[in-house]
Design a protein around this motif. Structure first.
Motif, mmCIF file in Angstrom:
data_model
loop_
_atom_site.group_PDB
_atom_site.id
_atom_site.type_symbol
_atom_site.label_atom_id
_atom_site.label_comp_id
_atom_site.label_asym_id
_atom_site.label_seq_id
_atom_site.Cartn_x
_atom_site.Cartn_y
_atom_site.Cartn_z
ATOM 1 N N UNK A 13 0.844 -1.187 0.000
ATOM 2 C CA UNK A 13 0.000 0.000 0.000
ATOM 3 C C UNK A 13 0.876 1.233 0.000
ATOM 4 N N UNK A 14 0.277 2.349 -0.334
ATOM 5 C CA UNK A 14 1.009 3.607 -0.335
ATOM 6 C C UNK A 14 0.618 4.405 0.900
ATOM 7 N N UNK A 15 1.544 5.196 1.351
ATOM 8 C CA UNK A 15 1.287 6.042 2.510
ATOM 9 C C UNK A 15 0.482 7.262 2.086
ATOM 10 N N UNK A 21 3.915 7.513 6.670
ATOM 11 C CA UNK A 21 5.130 6.822 6.216
ATOM 12 C C UNK A 21 6.153 6.759 7.345
ATOM 13 N N UNK A 22 6.247 7.801 8.148
ATOM 14 C CA UNK A 22 7.166 7.785 9.293
ATOM 15 C C UNK A 22 6.761 6.695 10.278
ATOM 16 N N UNK A 23 5.468 6.559 10.515
ATOM 17 C CA UNK A 23 4.970 5.521 11.421
ATOM 18 C C UNK A 23 5.280 4.137 10.863
ATOM 19 N N UNK A 24 5.104 3.969 9.548
ATOM 20 C CA UNK A 24 5.382 2.664 8.926
ATOM 21 C C UNK A 24 6.867 2.328 8.973
ATOM 22 N N UNK A 28 8.460 -0.898 10.913
ATOM 23 C CA UNK A 28 9.309 -1.873 10.236
ATOM 24 C C UNK A 28 10.677 -1.969 10.909
ATOM 25 N N UNK A 29 11.215 -0.827 11.318
ATOM 26 C CA UNK A 29 12.501 -0.822 12.022
ATOM 27 C C UNK A 29 12.400 -1.624 13.319
ATOM 28 N N UNK A 76 10.065 0.871 1.663
ATOM 29 C CA UNK A 76 9.316 0.113 2.666
ATOM 30 C C UNK A 76 8.905 -1.255 2.133
ATOM 31 N N UNK A 77 8.429 -1.295 0.903
ATOM 32 C CA UNK A 77 8.007 -2.563 0.306
ATOM 33 C C UNK A 77 9.188 -3.513 0.182
ATOM 34 N N UNK A 78 10.312 -3.008 -0.307
ATOM 35 C CA UNK A 78 11.494 -3.856 -0.468
ATOM 36 C C UNK A 78 12.017 -4.342 0.876
#
Length: 132
Positions: A13-15, A21-24, A28-29, A76-78
């Motif tokens: 999905x896109x932010x 995006x910062x939250x995503x 992930x981190x 993010x996807x990668x």
């Protein structure tokens, strides 16, 4: 250990904005960071979880200044794809050591050095070079 392909699967999905995006990215981190001991155990690495965490941190820090929303979504996807492949044991130990733990920085070359080699080094870098 059996592999469950849908174990970590997420729909792409896109932010909607920079805050999302910062939250995503932070989410992930945290997933990568928390899984460091499991990565060391799965692949029987001689490195400690702290060293793996340091390598993960360096990978995320390298892309800290990316501001283009679409580029962030692709990264993010990668990165999530790489995380899923790592945690489902779809990689060999050499992949984890080479892709995750080895530094990806290449020394800068002048135009003449590239010319003498007869190729442009940036064109040789593979497109899917891992987390970023």
């Amino acid at each position: 250990m059996t592999t469950i392909p849908a174990r970590l699967a997420k729909a792409t999905r896109t932010s909607l904005g920079s805050q999302e995006s910062k939250r995503r990215v932070l989410s992930l981190y945290r997933e990568w960071y928390r899984s460091a001991p499991e990565i060391c155990a799965l692949y029987a690495l001689s490195e400690s979880p702290a060293q793996v965490r340091h390598a993960i941190r360096a990978r995320f820090e390298r892309n800290r200044n990316v501001t283009d929303q679409r580029a962030i979504d692709v990264l993010l996807i990668k990165s999530h794809q790489d995380f899923q492949e790592t945690m489902n044991c779809w990689k060999q130990t050499d992949h984890v050591l080479g892709i995750l733990l080895e530094p990806q920085d290449r020394p800068q070359k002048t135009f003449l050095q590239k010319f003498y080699e007869g190729r442009d080094e940036e064109a040789v870098i593979p497109a899917a070079s891992g987390i970023h």
